[in-house]
Design a protein around this motif. Structure first.
Motif, mmCIF file in Angstrom:
data_model
loop_
_atom_site.group_PDB
_atom_site.id
_atom_site.type_symbol
_atom_site.label_atom_id
_atom_site.label_comp_id
_atom_site.label_asym_id
_atom_site.label_seq_id
_atom_site.Cartn_x
_atom_site.Cartn_y
_atom_site.Cartn_z
ATOM 1 N N ALA A 73 20.480 -32.782 18.475
ATOM 2 C CA ALA A 73 18.943 -33.329 19.339
ATOM 3 C C ALA A 73 18.807 -34.251 19.316
ATOM 4 O O ALA A 73 18.195 -35.179 19.605
ATOM 5 N N ALA A 74 18.837 -34.488 18.317
ATOM 6 C CA ALA A 74 18.249 -35.967 17.550
ATOM 7 C C ALA A 74 18.827 -36.789 17.707
ATOM 8 O O ALA A 74 18.519 -38.668 17.564
ATOM 9 N N LYS A 75 20.256 -36.752 17.755
ATOM 10 C CA LYS A 75 20.710 -37.859 17.804
ATOM 11 C C LYS A 75 21.362 -38.312 19.442
ATOM 12 O O LYS A 75 21.145 -39.413 19.697
ATOM 13 N N LEU A 76 20.954 -37.442 20.537
ATOM 14 C CA LEU A 76 21.526 -37.342 21.390
ATOM 15 C C LEU A 76 20.027 -37.850 22.352
ATOM 16 O O LEU A 76 19.925 -38.984 22.448
ATOM 17 N N ALA A 77 18.723 -37.707 21.494
ATOM 18 C CA ALA A 77 16.988 -38.182 21.619
ATOM 19 C C ALA A 77 16.991 -39.480 21.256
ATOM 20 O O ALA A 77 17.197 -40.954 22.254
ATOM 21 N N GLU A 78 18.178 -40.440 20.138
ATOM 22 C CA GLU A 78 18.461 -41.382 19.629
ATOM 23 C C GLU A 78 19.543 -42.730 20.473
ATOM 24 O O GLU A 78 19.122 -43.456 21.041
ATOM 25 N N LEU A 79 20.560 -41.690 21.268
ATOM 26 C CA LEU A 79 21.244 -42.103 22.275
ATOM 27 C C LEU A 79 20.644 -42.418 23.391
ATOM 28 O O LEU A 79 20.821 -43.655 24.266
ATOM 29 N N SER A 83 13.932 -28.637 19.526
ATOM 30 C CA SER A 83 14.869 -27.828 18.116
ATOM 31 C C SER A 83 14.428 -27.916 16.578
ATOM 32 O O SER A 83 14.516 -27.776 16.092
ATOM 33 N N SER A 84 13.461 -29.266 17.043
ATOM 34 C CA SER A 84 12.854 -28.811 15.233
ATOM 35 C C SER A 84 11.569 -27.840 15.294
ATOM 36 O O SER A 84 11.430 -27.449 13.876
ATOM 37 N N ALA A 85 10.984 -27.700 16.334
ATOM 38 C CA ALA A 85 9.995 -26.571 16.017
ATOM 39 C C ALA A 85 10.817 -24.350 15.838
ATOM 40 O O ALA A 85 11.238 -24.100 15.194
ATOM 41 N N ALA A 86 12.555 -24.737 16.349
ATOM 42 C CA ALA A 86 13.151 -23.858 16.436
ATOM 43 C C ALA A 86 13.800 -23.730 15.802
ATOM 44 O O ALA A 86 13.970 -22.510 14.492
ATOM 45 N N LEU A 87 14.019 -24.459 14.179
ATOM 46 C CA LEU A 87 14.362 -24.991 13.109
ATOM 47 C C LEU A 87 13.430 -24.102 12.018
ATOM 48 O O LEU A 87 14.406 -23.763 11.644
ATOM 49 N N ALA A 88 11.948 -24.517 11.867
ATOM 50 C CA ALA A 88 10.882 -24.067 11.804
ATOM 51 C C ALA A 88 10.810 -22.196 11.845
ATOM 52 O O ALA A 88 10.253 -21.815 10.916
ATOM 53 N N GLN A 89 11.427 -22.319 13.220
ATOM 54 C CA GLN A 89 10.852 -20.682 13.269
ATOM 55 C C GLN A 89 12.260 -20.219 12.420
ATOM 56 O O GLN A 89 11.947 -18.660 12.474
ATOM 57 N N ALA A 90 13.251 -20.626 12.406
ATOM 58 C CA ALA A 90 14.402 -19.784 12.183
ATOM 59 C C ALA A 90 14.453 -19.827 10.417
ATOM 60 O O ALA A 90 14.055 -18.336 10.116
#
Length: 471
Positions: free
Chosen positions: A196-202, A227-234
């Motif tokens: 998601a970070a790479k897609l946002a950058e592109l 995605s960052s929020a989901a990572l923290a929850q995971a």
């Protein structure tokens, strides 16, 4: 002597009587065949081994050895066993040893004119030593019913412990599946966040270059933040599952959680099929059914205890010992004293209390019978429902695995085309994101199948049989 023997014969005959109903297991009308497709092979006792995960097996065995819930259940068994032994002791004579030393004075102005008796000293010591015995004849079976009730309550405690074993093993296994699922979800969340970070950058670069819209860039940025929020929850889910496991095992978190977090492994693989045993065997195998049955047996015995209060209670008593005014005279034959006799009690006027207690005992037995029937219906419904969910989870797992296989091939192709320069980075990262989402769904499907298998094993009453009946 013969006269006393004749008097004792009626008591001995009456001692064989027991008022109240004898317990018989209620008939349960249930079909022989399962509604859901099932194998009638015996249910696995140590079913957690069927998952082929050594750490899961170790956690279950550790929980069975140290869980506070199991220790509490064992303590209740010890308490019930002591109560049963006390009830059995009530059937036997009570013998007590007595020793009394006193200095006495009889009033010279009392009922007896001791002052006018020549040579009688109103002041004297008295030493008495001997044995007293009493025995309530179990004329109407009250003591026998008390023992029956106590024995049934001991079995209630034992089946409650076995029910705790079934619940604990299932809960440990389910939480372990959650833990491994959370670990896989965490790995997937990291992949998704990176993609998601790479897609946002592109997307931002394309928007700045005029090759893409600002809307696409904002959407990609929102996806990155989600995605960052989901990572923290995971990450939180992994830790939470590890702490739940520590609580279930009965171990301080510092002794288990660090090792769990340092370990890695996939979601345990559920077996492809589960033997359900013979349907009617649920009555013998499910601890909650057996517990309800023993509660009914105890309530049935309680009816006899209550009805026994309608009739007289006969008690035999005796006493033998030595009595004298000095130690020197105490051991002579003239100091012997004894008493033998008996009495009975009969509550003739109690203003309906006894009959009210009988009605209460009858109502308690009726309630216990209803609870027993409800336990059977619940067990059948849970077993059939769990079998249905397990079959459905297997189909869902097959579909998820097929979808993951296709997405994996698609990502491999996208990477190959990217390496050849035939596609751009945006398409590659989109394929990576779809693969990660498919991996998430596959992990959830495998965890769902494992959870359904655990629920089915629990519904079938597996886990305690491997201990043996004597524990």
């Amino acid at each position: 002597m013969r006269f006393r023997l004749l008097l004792s014969l009626p008591l001995l005959a009456l001692a064989a009587c027991k008022v109240g109903p004898d317990y018989q297991r209620p008939h349960s009308a249930m079909a022989d065949d399962w509604l859901e497709p099932a194998s009638t092979a015996p249910v696995s006792a140590d079913w957690w081994r069927q998952f082929g995960d050594p750490q899961l097996t170790a956690l279950v065995e550790r929980a069975l050895a140290s869980s506070p819930d199991i220790r509490q259940a064992k303590a209740r068994i010890a308490e019930a066993r002591a109560m049963r032994e006390a009830a059995q002791g009530g059937q036997m004579p009570l013998v007590t040893m007595t020793r009394d030393t006193s200095f006495n004075r009889i009033s010279e102005n009392g009922q007896f004119p001791v002052s006018k008796i020549p040579g009688f000293d109103p002041e004297f010591p008295l030493i008495d030593s001997g044995f007293d015995a009493s025995w309530e004849v179990d004329t109407w079976g009250r003591a026998s019913r008390e023992v029956e009730r106590a024995r049934a309550m001991e079995q209630v405690a034992e089946w409650a412990r076995r029910d705790a074993v079934v619940s604990l093993t299932a809960e440990v296994a389910r939480t372990y599946v959650d833990f491994r699922l959370a670990q896989e979800q965490l790995a997937t969340a990291r992949t998704e966040q990176d993609a998601a970070a790479k897609l946002a950058e592109l997307a931002d670069m394309r928007a700045r270059a005029g090759e893409g819209s600002r809307l696409e860039a904002e959407q990609a940025t929102a996806q990155r933040e989600a995605s960052s929020a989901a990572l923290a929850q995971a990450e939180a889910d992994v830790a939470a599952a590890a702490y739940r496991l520590a609580a279930l095992v009965g171990t301080p978190p510092e002794q288990l959680v660090p090792d769990l977090l340092a370990s890695s492994g996939p979601v345990p693989t559920a077996p492809d099929s589960i033997a359900s045993g013979i349907r009617s065997d649920l009555l013998e195998r499910r601890p909650d059914i057996r517990r309800a049955e023993m509660e009914l047996a105890a309530a049935t015995a309680g009816i006899g205890v209550a009805k026994a209060d309608l009739y007289p209670r006969f008690t035999l008593q005796g006493s033998i010992g030595l009595q004298a005014q000095s130690l020197d005279d105490l051991v002579t034959g003239e100091s012997l004293r004894y008493l033998a006799g008996g009495f009975f009690r009969w509550p003739l006027f109690n203003f309906g209390r006894v009959r009210a207690q009988i009605r209460a005992a009858d109502a308690k037995a009726d309630g216990a019978a209803a609870s027993y029937e409800a336990a059977i219906v619940k067990a059948l419904s849970e077993s059939e429902g769990a079998a249905n969910r397990f079959a459905a989870s297997a189909r869902s797992g097959t579909n998820a695995a097929s979808s993951l296989e296709r997405e994996d091939r698609a990502f491999t192709l996208a990477r190959l085309l990217f390496d050849k320069g035939e596609t751009n980075r945006l398409q590659l990262e989109q394929a990576r994101l779809r693969l990660a989402q498919s991996q998430r769904q596959d992990a959830q499907a495998r965890a769902g199948k494992a959870g359904a298998a655990i629920a089915l094993y629990k519904a079938l009453g597996g886990a305690w049989q491997g201990e043996g009946e004597g524990k």
